[in-house]
Design an enzyme around this catalytic site. Sequence first.
Site, short mmCIF file in Angstrom:
data_model
loop_
_atom_site.label_atom_id
_atom_site.label_comp_id
_atom_site.label_asym_id
_atom_site.label_seq_id
_atom_site.Cartn_x
_atom_site.Cartn_y
_atom_site.Cartn_z
N SER A 10 -2.61 -7.99 2.91
CA SER A 10 -2.88 -7.82 4.34
C SER A 10 -3.27 -9.14 4.99
O SER A 10 -2.98 -9.37 6.17
CB SER A 10 -4.01 -6.80 4.55
N ARG A 66 -2.10 -6.37 -8.50
CA ARG A 66 -1.03 -7.35 -8.29
C ARG A 66 -1.09 -8.48 -9.30
O ARG A 66 -0.10 -8.85 -9.89
CB ARG A 66 -1.14 -7.94 -6.88
N HIS A 83 0.84 -1.21 0.00
CA HIS A 83 0.00 0.00 0.00
C HIS A 83 0.88 1.26 0.00
O HIS A 83 0.62 2.21 -0.74
CB HIS A 83 -0.88 0.06 1.26
N LYS A 96 -18.48 -6.83 8.21
CA LYS A 96 -17.17 -7.49 8.17
C LYS A 96 -16.40 -7.09 9.41
O LYS A 96 -16.25 -5.91 9.70
CB LYS A 96 -16.38 -6.98 6.96
#
Length: 152
Positions: free
Chosen positions: A129, A91, A18, A42
């Site tokens: 993460s 990515r 990030h 969440k």
Amino acid sequence: MKKTAIFPGSFDPITKGHESIVLRALDLFDEIVIAIGVNERKTSFFPLEKRKAWIEDVFRSKPNVSVITYEGLTVDLCRKLEVNFILRGLRTSADFEFERSIGQMNKKMLPGIETVFLLTTPEYTALNSYIVRDIIRHGGDASPFIPDAVTL
Ligand code: ADP
């Protein structure tokens, strides 16, 4: 006109991936607003305030990078802040497929918005993460993967 981008995500926690995207995007935008999305359904691993404080620590020397939290749709946040750009990192091809549908739906909802993607640098392609949380959960050393300014 000043160009501002919103960089939305959960940042649970912020990683070197990030950090790298934001630092590189500073060559493209005058201002970057890192927006931590809050989703009540969440549960996050790290509390919101901690995630926010870490990001503030990482970009303390960059007055044109700020951190906010938000609930709801990213396009509504863009409308509210009058921002026309959403920044995202790419990515893998899986990221691309995921981002494509979100980006195209956002464009449908708010035609003035452009999503700008930066390809991750090769050393951070495998970093996410989720893996960092797993390392921490099992007592491993996550420090190579998180920004130097973050002390867990
Ligand atoms: P999400 O909550 O959508 O999974 P994250 O909070 O993990 O997103 O990340 C926010 C943004 O940062 C996304 O665009 C994601 O692709 C990007 N990102 C995450 N990790 C990396 C990395 N290692 N390199 C480049 N971009 C990354």
